[in-house]
Design an enzyme around this catalytic site. Structure first.
Site, PDB file in Angstrom:
ATOM      1  N   CYS A 251       0.938  -1.079   0.053  1.00 51.87           N
ATOM      2  CA  CYS A 251      -0.094   0.102   0.064  1.00 51.87           C
ATOM      3  C   CYS A 251       0.903   1.015   0.184  1.00 51.87           C
ATOM      4  O   CYS A 251       1.565   1.579   1.127  1.00 51.87           O
ATOM      5  CB  CYS A 251      -1.023  -0.083   1.173  1.00 51.87           C
ATOM      6  SG  CYS A 251      -2.115   1.450   1.191  1.00 51.87           S
TER       7      CYS A 251
ATOM      8  N   CYS B 266      -0.359   4.186   2.141  1.00 52.78           N
ATOM      9  CA  CYS B 266      -0.124   3.826   3.497  1.00 52.78           C
ATOM     10  C   CYS B 266       1.028   4.353   3.862  1.00 52.78           C
ATOM     11  O   CYS B 266       1.600   4.700   5.135  1.00 52.78           O
ATOM     12  CB  CYS B 266      -0.428   2.436   4.074  1.00 52.78           C
ATOM     13  SG  CYS B 266      -1.984   1.617   3.279  1.00 52.78           S
ATOM     14  N   ASP B 267       2.236   3.739   3.296  1.00 49.68           N
ATOM     15  CA  ASP B 267       3.651   3.405   3.688  1.00 49.68           C
ATOM     16  C   ASP B 267       4.667   4.372   3.062  1.00 49.68           C
ATOM     17  O   ASP B 267       5.835   4.333   3.477  1.00 49.68           O
ATOM     18  CB  ASP B 267       4.035   2.007   3.563  1.00 49.68           C
ATOM     19  CG  ASP B 267       3.068   1.145   4.618  1.00 49.68           C
ATOM     20  OD1 ASP B 267       2.964   1.559   5.441  1.00 49.68           O
ATOM     21  OD2 ASP B 267       2.820  -0.037   4.154  1.00 49.68           O
TER      22      ASP B 267
END
Ligand code: NAP
Length: 322
Positions: free
Chosen positions: A135, A138-139
């Protein structure tokens, strides 16, 4: 006597748990089936910095524990298990959990999510959250000024690679063929980006680490057979997602990839009384907050449906007007 529930919710990601909170607060005593990955994909990430309401960020598992506790507080009950089959041919619906536990449900909310496809190579699963990610949204932030790899040749890989150039010092796209699957426009955008490098026609062999975090990706050149090591701090796997719909056995209408089709702006599916929310019906946004929002909609649709309002009919009518 078989247990009967007014609302059964399948899956406990942000969609399912938000549906549970709303349904519980509407006094519908939802019964929630929690599968093998309680909390869903968010429990596979570390810190979540883009869920509104947490200015300092929150750890994925903690956010999911909080949502679960909130649902329980209002009367949602849970069972742990794997939904092995459902019978949607008549109401009440029939749900089988763990092959043997049988339940009846007046309405169903399907929020079983999607799973990111993984490469299945050495080092990959152990290093999820320590340099391996599925992701970018997200990261990505954790890879400021660091070199990374994105594996995949589809639109997701192009999009994630382009997005990740905002953070990373360089992004190498690793793809198993010498032509990309991605649409022309997405390819062109990626090709025009100076931070993106290419390793085409190579097969990923293993994710390398120093015992703690990722240090590289080993690939094999498909033409020469040469083994190369690409030194990177992060490996983003972007080879597609699979919606978790196998247990439905074709009883709900799905799109060509397998995502459940919903009607108009509602969560209504092709079967009256069955609603879907979260990643199992959303190939596009796939965010915790959008999943939670769609879970809220599903619970509100269920409530209306149980009051006798034909959500399915008005959603169809509305869809036709669009
Ligand atoms: P996808 O189109 O299925 O592409 C997956 C890519 O991963 C392919 O290049 C495939 O290689 C590769 N791959 C699959 N399994 C692999 C394996 N085991 N090892 C190595 N490589 C592997 O998936 P997606 O990119 O997630 O896109 C899904 C859908 O969403 C598509 O319809 C896409 O157009 C859409 N989408 C649209 C946008 C946008 O328009 N903004 C953004 C993202 C996604 P091969 O090519 O060799 O099969």
């Amino acid at each position: 006597m078989m247990e009967n529930h007014r609302v059964m919710i399948l899956g406990t990601g942000p969609a399912g748990l938000t549906a549970a909170i709303y349904a519980a607060r509407a006094n519908l005593q939802p019964f929630v089936v929690e599968g093998n990955e309680p909390g869903g994909q968010l429990t596979l990430t570390t810190e979540i910095e883009n869920f509104p309401g947490f200015p300092e960020g929150i750890m994925g598992p903690e956010l999911m524990d909080n949502m679960r506790a909130q649902a329980e507080r209002f009367g949602a009950t849970f069972t742990t298990g794997w939904v092995t089959s459902v019978d949607l041919s008549k109401r009440p619906f029939h749900v089988t959990v763990n092959e043997s536990d049988e339940y009846e449900a007046d309405t169903l909310i399907v929020s079983t999510g999607a799973s990111a496809k993984m490469l299945g190579i050495a080092g990959e699963s152990e290093l999820v959250g320590r340099g391996v990610s599925t992701c970018a949204t997200c990261d990505g932030f954790f890879f400021r000024n660091k070199p990374i790899v994105v594996v995949g040749g589809g639109d997701s890989a192009m999009e994630e690679a382009t997005f990740l150039t905002k953070f990373a010092s360089s992004v190498t796209i690793v793809h198993r063929r010498d032509t990309l699957r991605a649409s022309k426009v997405m390819q062109e955008r990626a090709r025009a980006n100076e931070k993106i490098k290419w390793e085409l026609d190579v097969t990923p062999q293993s994710v390398l680490s120093n015992g703690k975090t990722v240090t590289g990706l080993e690939v094999k050149d498909n033409k020469t057979g040469e083994i190369r090591q690409i030194a990177v701090d992060g490996v983003f796997v972007a080879i597609g997602h699979s919606p978790n719909t196998k247990f439905l056995n074709g009883q709900l209408e799905v799109d060509e990839v397998g995502y459940i089709k919903t009607q108009g702006v509602t969560s209504a599916t092709s079967v009256q009384g069955v609603f879907a929310c979260g990643d199992v019906m959303d190939p596009r946004y796939r965010q915790a907050i959008t999943a939670a929002g769609s879970g809220c909609k599903a619970a509100m649709d269920v409530e209306k449906f149980l009051e006798g309002d034909s959500v399915h009919d008005w959603s169809m009518a509305e869809a036709a007007q669009r």
